[in-house]
Design an enzyme around this catalytic site. Structure first.
Site, PDB file in Angstrom:
ATOM      1  CD1 TRP A 125      63.790  28.403  51.037  1.00 18.55           C
ATOM      2  CD2 TRP A 125      64.542  26.788  49.687  1.00 18.55           C
ATOM      3  NE1 TRP A 125      63.183  28.556  49.809  1.00 18.55           N
ATOM      4  CE2 TRP A 125      63.627  27.586  48.968  1.00 18.55           C
ATOM      5  CE3 TRP A 125      65.127  25.693  49.038  1.00 18.55           C
ATOM      6  CZ2 TRP A 125      63.308  27.326  47.624  1.00 18.55           C
ATOM      7  CZ3 TRP A 125      64.812  25.440  47.706  1.00 18.55           C
ATOM      8  CH2 TRP A 125      63.908  26.258  47.023  1.00 18.55           C
TER       9      TRP A 125
ATOM     10  CG  ASP B 154      70.529  28.819  51.484  1.00 15.78           C
ATOM     11  OD1 ASP B 154      70.732  29.823  50.760  1.00 15.78           O
ATOM     12  OD2 ASP B 154      69.636  27.976  51.239  1.00 15.78           O
TER      13      ASP B 154
ATOM     14  CE  LYS C 243      65.111  32.833  45.659  1.00 15.50           C
ATOM     15  NZ  LYS C 243      65.438  31.637  46.399  1.00 15.50           N
TER      16      LYS C 243
HETATM   17  C1  LIG Z   1      65.545  30.200  46.388  1.00 17.13           C
HETATM   18  C2  LIG Z   1      66.277  29.532  47.482  1.00 17.13           C
HETATM   19  C3  LIG Z   1      66.970  28.327  47.289  1.00 17.13           C
HETATM   20  C4  LIG Z   1      66.953  27.573  45.991  1.00 17.13           C
HETATM   21  O1  LIG Z   1      67.562  28.255  44.985  1.00 17.13           O
HETATM   22  P1  LIG Z   1      67.743  27.615  43.543  1.00 17.13           P
HETATM   23  O2  LIG Z   1      68.694  28.570  42.922  1.00 17.13           O
HETATM   24  O3  LIG Z   1      66.402  27.572  42.893  1.00 17.13           O
HETATM   25  O4  LIG Z   1      68.316  26.261  43.710  1.00 17.13           O
HETATM   26  C5  LIG Z   1      67.670  27.801  48.352  1.00 17.13           C
HETATM   27  N1  LIG Z   1      67.692  28.403  49.545  1.00 17.13           N
HETATM   28  C6  LIG Z   1      67.023  29.555  49.773  1.00 17.13           C
HETATM   29  C7  LIG Z   1      67.083  30.190  51.111  1.00 17.13           C
HETATM   30  C8  LIG Z   1      66.298  30.154  48.746  1.00 17.13           C
HETATM   31  O5  LIG Z   1      65.637  31.302  48.973  1.00 17.13           O
END
Ligand SMILES: *Cc1c(COP(=O)(O)O)cnc(C)c1O
Length: 359
Positions: free
Chosen positions: A101, A171, A195
């Site tokens: 990511w 993030d 999540k």
């Molecule tokens: C799931 C995830 C993303 C991407 O998320 P989207 O909403 O599908 O763009 C980015 N960073 C992390 C750490 C994630 O777990």
């Protein structure tokens, strides 16, 4: 019966939240329509939206000099929005690489400015660990430092908040609300909802006021944080149902005792699973102990030819979505806030039976 869902995202939601949503699906609070069918400009909907923000502010203790935005486009759109909003005149930022990511965030940011990357993972006796921030070579003129707190695919997580002079951008897609967090240490945090917050379609951005005036002029209006903040995240139609459901999750989390209480349970859950894996010769986890994710637990089987059977038997035992990410294989149990301790216990019991049968 409801199965235990270990999906990495969209992930399990608390049953109580889904029941509440179900109970008011056709007729929200006696209004004769679903909340999905209401104008986002209506007094009723705005009250729902504002309550969700107030509850999130309360859960995370968000200081008043931060804006909370309820946006769309997923965490991935933030990979572009962040450089477009924050690179500023220096046009330079540091990005910490710890997995898939953070790598995606780096690739996107490179389209907009000078991005210096720090490769922060290293090997400790065959396990992967994250180098402490004191050992990073950061640039002098970075407008911000970006990192991914919890790499959802690799299952590697920062044990602490890095120390930097430039504003910290994180993030937190797969770790927000799992652990108490000192928001004042950050310039910006962001998270896709699917999540630990609610359904897909909603992305939360929490940004410090003084970072709002450095946007690139060509930035799309919808990506501009200051414009979204000035319009209460309703520059256009927001993801109304996801926002409402996130509000129900925040309410649920408050009823559980808030982030500190859920963190205790999260530690119990992850200790139970890692503890079982560590004493077993049949299963293994590739991450060094201080950097093990408390939300996403990847593991391998000593005999990888048994993977398909493992997944089949797990599904028959109502333990769902345990396959690792398509890019890495193996297994992964995502044990977000909504996965109860009993679910992790059921998984460990199943893993033990499987190992005894096939090991
Ligand atoms: C799931 C995830 C993303 C991407 O998320 P989207 O909403 O599908 O763009 C980015 N960073 C992390 C750490 C994630 O777990």
């Amino acid at each position: 019966m409801r199965a235990y869902n270990f999906c990495a995202g969209p992930a399990a939601l608390p049953t109580a939240v889904l029941e509440k949503a179900q109970s008011e699906l056709l007729n929200w609070q006696g209004k004769g329509v679903s909340i999905m069918e209401m104008s986002h400009r209506s007094k009723d909907y705005i009250a729902v939206a504002e309550q969700a923000e107030a509850d999130l502010r309360n859960l995370l203790n968000i200081p008043n000099n931060y804006k909370v935005l309820f946006l769309q486009g997923g965490a991935s759109l933030q990979f572009s929005a962040i450089p477009l909003n924050l690179l500023g005149k220096n046009n330079q930022a540091d990005y910490v690489h710890t997995g898939i990511w953070s790598d995606k965030a780096i690739k996107e940011a490179k389209r907009y400015g000078n991005i210096h990357t720090i490769d922060a993972t290293y090997d400790v006796e065959g396990k992967m660990a994250i180098r402490p921030s004191q050992d990073w070579q950061l640039s002098e003129n970075a407008s911000y430092v970006h990192y991914c707190d919890n790499e959802t695919i690799g299952g590697i997580q920062f044990g602490e908040i890095p120390t930097t002079t430039a504003p910290l951008v994180a993030d937190l897609s797969s770790s927000i609300l799992s652990t108490p967090l000192d928001i004042s240490k950050f310039g910006l945090i962001y998270a896709g909802a699917q999540k630990n917050i609610g359904p897909a379609g909603l992305t939360i951005v929490i940004v410090r006021d003084d970072l709002l005036d450095q946007t690139k002029p060509e930035i799309p209006s919808l990506l501009k944080y200051s414009a979204q903040a000035d319009n209460a995240s309703m520059l256009n139609t927001p993801a109304t149902y996801s926002w409402y459901l996130a509000g129900l999750v925040f309410e649920w989390l408050k009823e559980q005792g808030g982030v500190e209480a859920i963190h205790k349970i999260n530690l119990e859950k992850s200790n139970l699973l890692y503890g079982y894996i560590d004493q077993s010769d049949f299963y293994a986890n590739p991450i060094a102990q201080p950097n093990r994710s408390i939300m996403n637990v990847p593991f391998t089987l000593a005999d990888s030819s048994l993977e398909k059977l493992f997944l089949q038997e797990a599904e028959a035992a109502h333990l769902l979505n345990l396959a690792g990410h398509r890019s890495v294989g193996g297994m992964r149990a995502s044990i977000y806030n909504a996965v109860p301790l009993e679910g992790v216990q059921a998984l460990v019991d199943f893993m033990d039976q499987f190992a005894n049968k096939h090991g």
